[in-house]
Design a protein around this motif. Structure first.
Motif, PDB file in Angstrom:
ATOM      1  N   PRO A 102      -4.999  -4.171  -7.823  1.00 23.02           N
ATOM      2  CA  PRO A 102      -5.764  -4.555  -6.631  1.00 23.02           C
ATOM      3  C   PRO A 102      -5.392  -5.960  -6.162  1.00 23.02           C
ATOM      4  O   PRO A 102      -5.260  -6.871  -6.965  1.00 23.02           O
ATOM      5  CB  PRO A 102      -7.210  -4.513  -7.118  1.00 23.02           C
TER       6      PRO A 102
ATOM      7  N   ARG B  42      -6.637  -8.959  -3.734  1.00 22.55           N
ATOM      8  CA  ARG B  42      -7.827  -9.403  -3.011  1.00 22.55           C
ATOM      9  C   ARG B  42      -7.500 -10.078  -1.683  1.00 22.55           C
ATOM     10  O   ARG B  42      -8.159  -9.860  -0.697  1.00 22.55           O
ATOM     11  CB  ARG B  42      -8.633 -10.371  -3.864  1.00 22.55           C
TER      12      ARG B  42
ATOM     13  N   SER C 212       0.828  -1.204   0.000  1.00 21.65           N
ATOM     14  CA  SER C 212       0.000   0.000   0.000  1.00 21.65           C
ATOM     15  C   SER C 212       0.867   1.262   0.000  1.00 21.65           C
ATOM     16  O   SER C 212       0.607   2.210  -0.754  1.00 21.65           O
ATOM     17  CB  SER C 212      -0.927  -0.013   1.215  1.00 21.65           C
TER      18      SER C 212
ATOM     19  N   TYR D  27      -0.671 -12.992  -3.983  1.00 21.05           N
ATOM     20  CA  TYR D  27      -0.593 -12.281  -5.260  1.00 21.05           C
ATOM     21  C   TYR D  27       0.744 -12.529  -5.951  1.00 21.05           C
ATOM     22  O   TYR D  27       0.792 -12.914  -7.118  1.00 21.05           O
ATOM     23  CB  TYR D  27      -0.800 -10.788  -4.999  1.00 21.05           C
TER      24      TYR D  27
ATOM     25  N   GLN E 272      -0.482  -0.292  -7.779  1.00 20.42           N
ATOM     26  CA  GLN E 272      -1.840   0.076  -8.174  1.00 20.42           C
ATOM     27  C   GLN E 272      -2.726  -1.113  -8.545  1.00 20.42           C
ATOM     28  O   GLN E 272      -3.909  -0.942  -8.765  1.00 20.42           O
ATOM     29  CB  GLN E 272      -1.791   1.056  -9.358  1.00 20.42           C
TER      30      GLN E 272
ATOM     31  N   GLU F 106     -12.793 -11.474 -12.665  1.00 21.95           N
ATOM     32  CA  GLU F 106     -13.716 -10.628 -11.911  1.00 21.95           C
ATOM     33  C   GLU F 106     -15.000 -10.370 -12.705  1.00 21.95           C
ATOM     34  O   GLU F 106     -16.101 -10.417 -12.156  1.00 21.95           O
ATOM     35  CB  GLU F 106     -13.044  -9.312 -11.515  1.00 21.95           C
TER      36      GLU F 106
END
Length: 188
Positions: free
Chosen positions: A67, A69, A13, A75, A65, A124
């Motif tokens: 996303p 989950r 982040s 990831y 940037q 998604e």
């Protein structure tokens, strides 16, 4: 700032907010583990190093940037798996080696074969196209990690109903995403 005490997700982040030092800590935490996993599968040190660099470069280019989950570890593990599969496919040395035992984290040479970000978007989109209740049950199962019994209790339905929703979701996703993308999705 003392980045060393922060979690991986917090570091990612911060990296997205322009804190390049946060990426340096993530790099140090993961590069040896990634190299070990890649070397196990590719068995050629130069290939393993390149795949790891491609994976970390993809994270760098994302500037935090993309996303995430579940967790940064999941990831980056998925990215590495895709890089390895892409390398194996590109080298045509091996038909298809299962990579499901990689618990940690790929994306540059993979662009020839599969773009990770595009796949995430496809997945998604496919999930959003599921009926509302089916989508909810599927997300609780795959994203929240709940078992059928827990989902049934939470939604006040039978376990058979939960199983039916998950079966329906998997069938629709398999059709929508195609066999290869669906297999990759299952390993994510």
């Amino acid at each position: 700032m003392a980045y060393g005490k922060l979690s991986d997700d917090e570091l990612y982040s911060l990296f997205g907010q322009g804190e390049d030092g946060a990426f340096d800590v993530l790099y140090q935490r993961y590069w040896k583990r990634l190299l070990y996993k890649a070397l196990l599968k590719l068995q050629v040190e130069a290939d393993a190093e390149e795949v790891v660099q491609d994976t970390l470069l993809a994270i760098w280019k994302s500037k935090g940037q993309l996303p995430i989950r579940n967790s940064f570890a999941a990831y980056i593990g998925a990215m590495l798996r895709y890089q390895i599969m892409g390398r194996l496919a590109a080298n045509k040395k091996h038909a298809f080696l299962p990579v499901d035992d990689l618990s940690e984290p790929s994306d540059h040479s993979m662009q020839q074969w599969l773009d990770f970000a595009d796949l995430q978007t496809e997945i998604e989109t496919a999930i959003r196209e599921l009926p509302e209740k089916c989508q909810l049950v599927f997300r609780m199962s795959r994203e929240d990690g709940l078992n059928d019994r827990q989902i049934a209790e939470h939604l006040h339905v039978s376990q058979k109903t939960v199983e039916a929703h998950i079966t329906k979701a998997l069938k629709r996703l398999r059709i929508k995403l195609g066999k290869l993308s669906f297999l990759i999705f299952l390993f994510h």
